[in-house]
Design a protein around this motif. Sequence first.
Motif, short mmCIF file in Angstrom:
data_model
loop_
_atom_site.label_atom_id
_atom_site.label_comp_id
_atom_site.label_asym_id
_atom_site.label_seq_id
_atom_site.Cartn_x
_atom_site.Cartn_y
_atom_site.Cartn_z
N ILE A 91 -1.32 0.46 -8.07
CA ILE A 91 -1.76 -0.88 -7.68
C ILE A 91 -1.07 -1.94 -8.53
O ILE A 91 -0.71 -3.02 -8.05
CB ILE A 91 -3.30 -0.98 -7.78
CG1 ILE A 91 -3.94 -0.08 -6.73
CG2 ILE A 91 -3.78 -2.42 -7.62
CD1 ILE A 91 -5.41 0.16 -6.93
N LYS A 92 -0.86 -1.65 -9.81
CA LYS A 92 -0.15 -2.59 -10.69
C LYS A 92 1.31 -2.77 -10.27
O LYS A 92 1.88 -3.85 -10.41
CB LYS A 92 -0.18 -2.09 -12.13
CG LYS A 92 -1.51 -2.22 -12.85
CD LYS A 92 -1.35 -1.75 -14.29
CE LYS A 92 -2.64 -1.89 -15.08
NZ LYS A 92 -3.63 -0.88 -14.71
N THR B 172 0.36 -10.05 -7.47
CA THR B 172 0.32 -9.09 -8.57
C THR B 172 -0.70 -9.41 -9.65
O THR B 172 -1.43 -8.50 -10.08
CB THR B 172 1.73 -8.94 -9.19
OG1 THR B 172 2.61 -8.44 -8.20
CG2 THR B 172 1.71 -7.99 -10.37
N TRP C 164 -3.67 5.83 -9.45
CA TRP C 164 -3.97 4.75 -8.51
C TRP C 164 -3.89 3.39 -9.20
O TRP C 164 -3.37 2.42 -8.63
CB TRP C 164 -5.35 4.94 -7.91
CG TRP C 164 -5.40 5.89 -6.73
CD1 TRP C 164 -6.11 7.05 -6.63
CD2 TRP C 164 -4.71 5.74 -5.49
NE1 TRP C 164 -5.90 7.64 -5.41
CE2 TRP C 164 -5.05 6.86 -4.68
CE3 TRP C 164 -3.84 4.78 -4.97
CZ2 TRP C 164 -4.55 7.03 -3.40
CZ3 TRP C 164 -3.33 4.95 -3.68
CH2 TRP C 164 -3.68 6.06 -2.92
N PRO D 49 0.81 -1.23 0.00
CA PRO D 49 0.00 0.00 0.00
C PRO D 49 0.84 1.28 0.00
O PRO D 49 0.49 2.26 -0.66
CB PRO D 49 -0.83 -0.12 1.29
CG PRO D 49 -0.79 -1.55 1.65
CD PRO D 49 0.51 -2.07 1.17
N LEU E 270 -4.00 -8.20 -8.55
CA LEU E 270 -4.04 -6.74 -8.45
C LEU E 270 -4.10 -6.08 -9.83
O LEU E 270 -4.80 -5.08 -10.02
CB LEU E 270 -2.82 -6.23 -7.68
CG LEU E 270 -2.76 -6.63 -6.20
CD1 LEU E 270 -1.45 -6.17 -5.58
CD2 LEU E 270 -3.93 -6.03 -5.43
N ALA F 31 2.15 1.88 -3.50
CA ALA F 31 1.07 2.37 -4.37
C ALA F 31 0.78 3.84 -4.09
O ALA F 31 0.57 4.64 -5.02
CB ALA F 31 -0.19 1.53 -4.17
N SER G 73 -7.08 -3.72 -10.85
CA SER G 73 -6.51 -2.40 -10.55
C SER G 73 -7.49 -1.26 -10.85
O SER G 73 -7.62 -0.31 -10.06
CB SER G 73 -5.21 -2.18 -11.32
OG SER G 73 -5.44 -2.27 -12.73
N PHE H 199 -10.30 -1.16 -8.18
CA PHE H 199 -9.82 -0.57 -6.93
C PHE H 199 -9.60 0.93 -7.08
O PHE H 199 -9.90 1.71 -6.17
CB PHE H 199 -8.52 -1.25 -6.49
CG PHE H 199 -8.68 -2.69 -6.10
CD1 PHE H 199 -9.84 -3.13 -5.49
CD2 PHE H 199 -7.67 -3.61 -6.36
CE1 PHE H 199 -9.99 -4.47 -5.13
CE2 PHE H 199 -7.82 -4.95 -6.01
CZ PHE H 199 -8.98 -5.38 -5.39
N ALA H 200 -9.05 1.35 -8.22
CA ALA H 200 -8.79 2.77 -8.45
C ALA H 200 -10.08 3.58 -8.47
O ALA H 200 -10.14 4.69 -7.93
CB ALA H 200 -8.03 2.96 -9.77
N CYS I 25 2.91 -2.18 -7.21
CA CYS I 25 3.23 -2.14 -5.78
C CYS I 25 4.04 -3.35 -5.31
O CYS I 25 4.34 -3.47 -4.12
CB CYS I 25 1.96 -2.01 -4.95
SG CYS I 25 0.82 -3.41 -5.12
#
Length: 658
Positions: free
Chosen positions: A329-330, A370, A325, A304, A373, A307, A377, A380-381, A332
Amino acid sequence: MHGIFFDVLILMSVAIVMVWLFKRINLPPILAYLVCGILAGHDILALFEHPEEVQLFAELGIVFLLFSLGLEFSLPKMIAMRHMVFGVGLGQMVLTTGFFMLVALLCGLTLSTAFVIGTMVALSSTAIVIKQISELGILNTRRSQMAVSVLLFQDLAVVPILILIPLLANPSEQSMALMIAMALLKGTIVVAILMSVGKWLLPRLFSEIAQTRTDELFVLTTIFVALLAAGLTFWFGLSMALGAFLAGMMLGESQYRHQLEADIRPFRDILMGLFFITIGMRLDLSVMIAQLHWILLGAALLMPIKAFIIRASAWLFKGDPQDAWASGIKLCQIGEFSFVIAALAVNNALISQNQASLFISVGLLSMALTPLLVNRSLVFAQKLVTSPISDDIAHSIEFEQGKYADHVLIFGFGRVGQSVSRLLKKEAISFLAVDADPVRVQEARSAGEPVTFGDVSQKDILRAVGVEQAKLVLLTFDEPARAVNVVELVSSLNPDVPIVVRTRKVHHLEALYMAGASQVVPEILEGSLMLASQVLHLSGVPMSRILKRVRIERKGHYRHMQGIFPGESTEINYETHDRLELMHAVSVTHQANANGKTISDLNLSKMRVSVKGLRRNNVEIAEPDDNTVVMAGDVLVIAGKPRRVERAERYLLFGNEV
C-alpha cells in the motif's frame, strides 16, 4: 536577471501560501508542493520558460534525502536486510515489470515500448515514501523496513534501465551485454571506493572537524561529502542518489550520525520541496483534462495491482502478510525516477510525448494519494489480513476469559507496562496485560507473561479480559485522545474500578480526569516530584514530612507543581496554546485597577485564572487568602492558560478600559 529573481520570489510566495493552507486543513506539505508546481507550470503562471533549469537543484533534494536515509542504515544493518533487498525487492521489480509488459504487448505495443512502460510502473517514489514514514516516526518498524528494502533495490535497478533504453532504441550500436558488463564494473569500482573512503577517511575527517568546534565548518563539510559522493557516482554513469546513500551508510555507525542528520535536514527539506514543485510543473493540464477518464481509470487499476504484486513477492520469500500488504500500500504509486525514464524514452522515440504526458498524469495522481495511503497503510493491511497473528495469540483472549478476577489490567505492554508488571509480580498481585503489537505479545507470551492481544477501545475485548471484575485498570500508552475514549469505555462497564493513566504532557490532565480517570500520572511532574523528594531528603527533611508532601501533591492533582514561567525555549503551538498553564508576574502600580482591592473583589476565578502568590516588600506571601488587599508595589503571581493570563493582566492593570 531581474526577471528570474521575481519569478523565484513569486514561486516562494505561492509555495508558502500552499504549504500554510494545506497544513491548516491537515494535508501533507508534499501535496502543497505538487499543487504549487502545477500553478507555476506553463499552463497557468508559466514562471519558468525552461523548467529543466531548476531540475538540477531539485535533484539535490533527493541526494540529501538518500544521504539522510543512509545514516539510518549502517552496513551491518544492510547485510542483515539483504534477503529483503535482493529477495522481495528483486521479486517485486521482476513481477511488476513482467506483468505490465504483458499488458502493453496485449495492447499492441512493441517489445521495447512495453519494457519501458513495465519498468516505469515498477518503480515507486523513494522521495515521498521515505519522507512520510520519517515524519511519522515509523522508519524502524518491520513493515517500513520491507518498503525501504524494495525502494533500495528499485534505486539500484534504475542504473541498468537507464543504460538499456538508448540500446533498445539503437540495438546495433554496441553489444548490449558489453555495455551492461561495463556498467556493473563501474558500479563495483565506485562502491568499493566509497566504502573504503567511508570506513577509513570520513570518520577521521569529521573527528578533526568536530575538534575545531565550528558549526559552519561541520555543516559545510557535511554538504560537501554528500555532494562529492553523489558527483562520484554520477561521473561513473550511476545514480547520484546511490552515491549519497552509500556515503550516509558509511557514516551511520559513527558518533556524528545525529549531528550530520540535523545539519543536512534544512537543506534537504527545502530542496525536496523544490523537487516536488518541478514534478508538478511537468503536468500538461490540456492532456489531463482531455484524458481525465483514462487517468482516473489507470490510477484505479494500477495502484491495487501493484500492491497485490508486492504482496505476492513477499509471499514468495516468506514475508509477513500484514507487513507485505502495508508495504504494498505504501509503494503502489509511480516513482519520480519513472519520469526520468519517460523523458529518456521520449528522446529515444520509444514512447510518444502524449503517452508520456498521460503516464505523468497518472503518476502525479498516484503520488497525490500516497501520503494518505502511507498514513493508513497499517489500518488497510489489518483489514486485508484475516489472520494477522498466530493462532496462539488469536485464541489468547478466549484462553484468558474467566480465569482472572480481582486482578490488575495493564493496557499497553511497552516499557512502562512491563516495568509495572515486574513489581506486581514481586508482590504476587494477579495481573493481565493487553497490547495491540502482535510481535511484542508473541515474545512476552513465549516468556510466560500473562499478555493477550487486543484493541482495548472495543467493549468485547474489555469484557473478555474481565474489566468488570478487575480491581484496578492502568493505561500506559501515550495516546491521549485514545486514552480518553478507553477511560470513558471502562467507566461505563465498571464505574467503581480505579483507573490510573500515564501521560507525558501536563495539559492532558483535565481531559483525562473529566473522562473518569481516578489518578493521572504525568511523567514530567512525577519525575519532578521524585527529584524534589530526593533533594528534600538529602537536605535533612524528615522522611515522614516528605511522604506527607508527596501524598498531598498527588491527592491535589499536582496543584502546586503546575504552571511554569515561560521562556524562549517554551514550546507554545496550536496544540498547546489553550492547554499549557503558564505563570506570570504582574507588577501593581498606583494607577492599576487592582490597587486597593481584595483578591475576592478582583474575582479572577471568573476568568479561570488563579493567584499563586504575592510578593510585598521582598516578602513572599504564598497562596494569599481572598481577603488580602492588593497594594501598589505588590507583585501578583497569576497562573492560567496563555490567553486567560493575558486577559487577566490587562484587567488587573487597566480594569474595564481594555
